[in-house]
Design an enzyme around this catalytic site. Structure first.
Site, PDB file in Angstrom:
ATOM      1  N   ASP A  69      -8.352  58.917 -41.425  1.00 45.64           N
ATOM      2  CA  ASP A  69      -9.357  59.011 -40.750  1.00 45.64           C
ATOM      3  C   ASP A  69     -11.080  58.980 -41.654  1.00 45.64           C
ATOM      4  O   ASP A  69     -11.319  59.932 -42.280  1.00 45.64           O
ATOM      5  CB  ASP A  69     -10.363  60.243 -39.814  1.00 45.64           C
ATOM      6  CG  ASP A  69      -8.575  60.596 -38.727  1.00 45.64           C
ATOM      7  OD1 ASP A  69      -8.629  59.603 -38.643  1.00 45.64           O
ATOM      8  OD2 ASP A  69      -8.243  61.385 -38.356  1.00 45.64           O
ATOM      9  N   ASP A 104      -7.245  56.840 -26.640  1.00 47.24           N
ATOM     10  CA  ASP A 104      -6.890  58.853 -26.715  1.00 47.24           C
ATOM     11  C   ASP A 104      -6.748  59.052 -25.330  1.00 47.24           C
ATOM     12  O   ASP A 104      -7.686  58.659 -24.835  1.00 47.24           O
ATOM     13  CB  ASP A 104      -8.397  58.955 -27.291  1.00 47.24           C
ATOM     14  CG  ASP A 104      -8.808  58.306 -29.161  1.00 47.24           C
ATOM     15  OD1 ASP A 104      -7.728  58.445 -29.465  1.00 47.24           O
ATOM     16  OD2 ASP A 104     -10.190  57.547 -28.972  1.00 47.24           O
TER      17      ASP A 104
END
Length: 256
Positions: free
Chosen positions: A12, A131
């Site tokens: 990330d 998500d």
């Protein structure tokens, strides 16, 4: 013959640095993305996923320069996502050295974008990132909703139905992150992972919540995932990729 399962470290990236948060918040610095990617390549990771976690939020393009640096030094498949909104964005990332491109928020606003991208570049390099957050009450059958913009915006979309739609449009793979589990290290959300894996024919990558090697095994054996993604356990040195592969192989899981 069972298809070999994959271990995918996830980077990330925020402003050119690898970070790790808990449930998409409380961000902690983990280092330089190119150095970290090179380490995972040397350790025998099957792939690397690079997500520019603020690109969709800040409406800026993924850092092509970092992708170019990474691709020049890493020789395993590289999936890149974050702020991918147009066919040109995908072309730029593939030209920079990405092997696959992950689409998340843009797919929700324009599902046909996924089909257009798959037609243009081939399903094999189009990953749809989902998500998901559990919205069913205790005791109810499991229901999970899609969120966008780095987990900030609810959409009202059912995660399992959405995944099926993405497959039909031409996605080659689903990257499924449980927002409830992200960074909390108590294991993947096996309910949503299994529900989506069993509903689709394309590979599903489990993401969100790994705290130990058993969680990786659970994602494959119970969640029916084709690949397992993890960040913290590798970034901060708790486990290495070879340790993870050996652990999974010892449980009868066919590894690459």
């Amino acid at each position: 013959m069972a298809l070999a399962k994959r271990i995918i470290p996830c980077l990330d990236v925020d402003n050119g640095r690898v970070v790790k948060g808990v449930q998409f918040e409380n961000i902690r610095d983990a280092g330089d993305p190119v150095e970290i990617a090179r380490r995972y390549d040397e350790q025998g990771a099957d792939e690397i996923t690079f997500l520019d976690i603020t690109a969709s939020v800040d409406n800026r393009d993924t850092t092509l320069h970092t992708v170019e640096r990474m691709a020049s030094q890493v020789f395993i498949p590289l999936t890149v996502g974050g702020g991918v909104r147009t066919v040109q964005d995908i072309r730029n990332l593939l030209n920079a050295g990405a092997d696959k491109v992950s689409i998340n928020t843009a797919a929700v606003f324009n599902p046909d974008f996924v089909g257009e991208a798959a037609d243009r570049f081939g399903s094999q390099c189009i990953v749809v990132a989902i998500d998901a957050k559990k919205v069913s009450a205790p005791g109810e059958p499991g229901r999970w909703e899609i969120f966008t913009h780095g987990g900030r915006k609810p959409t009202g979309l059912d995660a399992v139905e959405w995944a099926k739609k993405m497959e039909a449009l031409g996605a080659g793979e689903i990257l499924l992150t449980s927002m409830d589990q992200d960074g909390v290290k108590s294991g993947y959300d096996l309910g949503v992972t299994r529900a989506i894996s069993e509903a689709l024919c394309i590979p599903v990558i489990a993401s969100g919540g790994v705290g130990n090697l058993q969680h990786l095994a659970d994602g494959i054996l119970e969640g029916k995932a084709d690949a397992v993604l993890a960040a913290s356990i590798f970034h901060f040195g708790e486990y290495t990729v070879p340790e993870a592969k050996a652990y999974l192989a010892a449980r009868g899981i066919v590894m690459r």
